[in-house]
Design a protein around this motif. Structure first.
Motif, PDB file in Angstrom:
ATOM      1  N   VAL A 250       0.695  -1.180   0.001  1.00 48.70           N
ATOM      2  CA  VAL A 250       0.143   0.280  -0.012  1.00 48.70           C
ATOM      3  C   VAL A 250       0.456   1.459   0.259  1.00 48.70           C
ATOM      4  O   VAL A 250       1.580   1.139   0.529  1.00 48.70           O
ATOM      5  CB  VAL A 250      -1.243  -0.412   1.008  1.00 48.70           C
ATOM      6  N   HIS A 251       1.102   2.438  -1.077  1.00 45.17           N
ATOM      7  CA  HIS A 251       1.704   3.012  -0.879  1.00 45.17           C
ATOM      8  C   HIS A 251       3.004   2.874  -1.358  1.00 45.17           C
ATOM      9  O   HIS A 251       4.347   3.025  -0.207  1.00 45.17           O
ATOM     10  CB  HIS A 251       1.483   4.553   0.195  1.00 45.17           C
ATOM     11  N   HIS A 252       3.367   1.730  -2.188  1.00 42.19           N
ATOM     12  CA  HIS A 252       4.511   0.961  -2.860  1.00 42.19           C
ATOM     13  C   HIS A 252       5.228   0.595  -0.883  1.00 42.19           C
ATOM     14  O   HIS A 252       6.402   0.555  -1.504  1.00 42.19           O
ATOM     15  CB  HIS A 252       5.111   2.073  -2.740  1.00 42.19           C
ATOM     16  N   SER A 253       4.009   0.355   0.064  1.00 43.81           N
ATOM     17  CA  SER A 253       5.287  -0.317   0.844  1.00 43.81           C
ATOM     18  C   SER A 253       4.473  -0.947   1.860  1.00 43.81           C
ATOM     19  O   SER A 253       3.158  -1.701   1.567  1.00 43.81           O
ATOM     20  CB  SER A 253       5.201   0.759   2.131  1.00 43.81           C
ATOM     21  N   ARG A 254       5.403  -2.028   2.212  1.00 44.71           N
ATOM     22  CA  ARG A 254       4.832  -3.158   2.642  1.00 44.71           C
ATOM     23  C   ARG A 254       5.689  -3.531   4.363  1.00 44.71           C
ATOM     24  O   ARG A 254       6.641  -3.883   3.306  1.00 44.71           O
ATOM     25  CB  ARG A 254       4.553  -4.449   2.237  1.00 44.71           C
ATOM     26  N   PRO A 255       5.666  -2.612   5.417  1.00 43.72           N
ATOM     27  CA  PRO A 255       4.031  -2.646   6.166  1.00 43.72           C
ATOM     28  C   PRO A 255       4.133  -1.486   5.857  1.00 43.72           C
ATOM     29  O   PRO A 255       4.633  -0.329   5.037  1.00 43.72           O
ATOM     30  CB  PRO A 255       4.861  -3.083   7.011  1.00 43.72           C
ATOM     31  N   ALA A 256       2.929  -1.608   5.461  1.00 42.62           N
ATOM     32  CA  ALA A 256       2.060  -0.077   5.431  1.00 42.62           C
ATOM     33  C   ALA A 256       1.225   0.711   6.311  1.00 42.62           C
ATOM     34  O   ALA A 256       1.039  -0.153   7.593  1.00 42.62           O
ATOM     35  CB  ALA A 256       1.612  -0.125   4.589  1.00 42.62           C
ATOM     36  N   ILE A 257       1.791   1.984   7.321  1.00 43.08           N
ATOM     37  CA  ILE A 257       0.868   2.916   7.970  1.00 43.08           C
ATOM     38  C   ILE A 257      -0.004   2.091   8.039  1.00 43.08           C
ATOM     39  O   ILE A 257      -1.129   2.448   9.316  1.00 43.08           O
ATOM     40  CB  ILE A 257       1.198   4.080   7.894  1.00 43.08           C
ATOM     41  N   ASP A 258      -1.238   3.544   7.023  1.00 45.91           N
ATOM     42  CA  ASP A 258      -2.438   3.033   6.727  1.00 45.91           C
ATOM     43  C   ASP A 258      -2.991   1.599   7.144  1.00 45.91           C
ATOM     44  O   ASP A 258      -4.254   1.229   7.802  1.00 45.91           O
ATOM     45  CB  ASP A 258      -3.245   3.119   5.041  1.00 45.91           C
ATOM     46  N   VAL A 259      -2.659   0.281   6.383  1.00 41.32           N
ATOM     47  CA  VAL A 259      -2.865  -0.631   6.992  1.00 41.32           C
ATOM     48  C   VAL A 259      -2.968  -0.523   8.503  1.00 41.32           C
ATOM     49  O   VAL A 259      -4.080  -1.673   9.486  1.00 41.32           O
ATOM     50  CB  VAL A 259      -1.790  -1.808   6.256  1.00 41.32           C
ATOM     51  N   LEU A 260      -1.710  -1.022   9.015  1.00 31.97           N
ATOM     52  CA  LEU A 260      -2.205  -0.801  11.199  1.00 31.97           C
ATOM     53  C   LEU A 260      -3.365  -0.056  11.286  1.00 31.97           C
ATOM     54  O   LEU A 260      -3.857  -0.287  12.451  1.00 31.97           O
ATOM     55  CB  LEU A 260      -0.644  -0.396  11.316  1.00 31.97           C
ATOM     56  N   PHE A 261      -2.630   1.386  11.549  1.00 32.24           N
ATOM     57  CA  PHE A 261      -3.909   2.099  11.884  1.00 32.24           C
ATOM     58  C   PHE A 261      -4.969   1.904  11.451  1.00 32.24           C
ATOM     59  O   PHE A 261      -5.776   2.462  12.079  1.00 32.24           O
ATOM     60  CB  PHE A 261      -3.569   3.490  11.155  1.00 32.24           C
ATOM     61  N   GLN A 262      -5.661   1.482   9.807  1.00 31.57           N
ATOM     62  CA  GLN A 262      -7.025   0.571   9.902  1.00 31.57           C
ATOM     63  C   GLN A 262      -8.048  -0.265  10.311  1.00 31.57           C
ATOM     64  O   GLN A 262      -8.200   0.415  11.279  1.00 31.57           O
ATOM     65  CB  GLN A 262      -7.408   1.409   8.423  1.00 31.57           C
TER      66      GLN A 262
END
Length: 190
Positions: free
Chosen positions: A100-112
Motif C-alpha cells: 500500500v503506497h508502495h510499502s509493505r508494511p504500510a502505516i495505513d494498514v496498521l492504523f485502519q
C-alpha cells in the motif's frame, strides 16, 4: 479520547530512526500500554530496528508475531515485508497482501485495523516521512474517536507525511518530538 488508551500506533518513514530515538527510549519499563510501530523498511532486508531500539529502550522491544496478544510494556515493530494488523480481539496479525503506497508494511494498514479493533481507546502518531502513507489511517482513528498526533512538519526531517496527515486530520495535535514523548507519558496518567 476520554480514557487511557489501550494502545498507541506510530507510523514513520524517511528520518524515522532519529525521530523514534527522541520519543521511545525514555519511556519507563512499566509503560502499561502496547506501542505498535510501522517504519518503511526495504523488503529485501531484515528489520534492524528491533536490535537498535532494544539496546536503547527500557521497554521490551520485539518484532510483531502472528497471533500474539498486544501487551503493555512492549514496543512491537512490523517485520520487514509484512503488513502488521490488529484483530478484533487485540491480537496481532501479519499479512503479505499487496503493498500500500508502495510499502509493505504500510502505516495505513496498521492504523485502519487498529482503529477497528480499539476505536476511541487508540492514539495514533504520524512522524517524519516522504510520502502520504498514514494519512487515511489517521483519519480512520479520528473517525473511530481516537486521538491523532502529528509531528510538527516544521521540525520533521521529511515533512511530506506529517503535512499529508494534517491535511487529512486538521484537528490533530501538532507536536514536536519532545512534546510527543511527554504526550505519551501523559496518556498513562489518566
Amino acid at each position: 479520547m476520554t480514557e487511557r488508551p489501550q494502545a498507541v500506533v506510530i507510523g514513520a518513514s524517511a528520518g524515522a530512526v532519529q525521530a523514534l530515538l527522541k520519543v521511545l527510549p525514555a519511556l519507563p519499563a512499566t509503560y502499561p500500554i502496547p506501542i505498535l510501530v510501522v517504519v518503511h523498511v526495504p523488503s529485501d532486508r531484515d528489520n534492524a530496528l528491533v536490535g537498535l531500539f532494544a539496546d536503547k529502550c527500557l521497554l521490551k522491544v520485539k518484532e510483531a508475531e502472528e497471533k500474539e496478544p498486544a501487551l503493555g510494556g512492549t514496543i512491537y515493530f512490523a517485520p520487514s515485508d509484512y503488513h502488521l494488523l490488529v484483530e478484533q480481539d487485540g491480537t496481532l496479525s501479519l499479512s503479505s497482501d499487496e503493498p500500500v503506497h508502495h510499502s509493505r508494511p504500510a502505516i495505513d494498514v496498521l492504523f485502519q485495523s487498529a482503529a477497528d479493533a480499539w476505536g476511541e481507546a487508540l492514539a495514533g502518531i504520524i512522524l517524519t516521512g516522504a510520502n502520504h502513507d498514514g494519512a487515511a489511517g489517521l483519519r480512520a482513528i479520528v473517525e473511530a474517536g481516537g486521538a491523532a498526533i502529528v509531528e510538527d512538519p516544521a521540525s520533521a526531517e521529511m515533512p511530506a507525511m506529517p503535512l499529508a496527515a494534517l491535511a487529512s486530520c486538521p484537528g490533530a495535535k501538532r507536536l514536536g518530538l519532545e512534546s510527543i514523548h511527554s504526550y505519551l507519558l501523559e496518556l498513562v496518567e489518566k
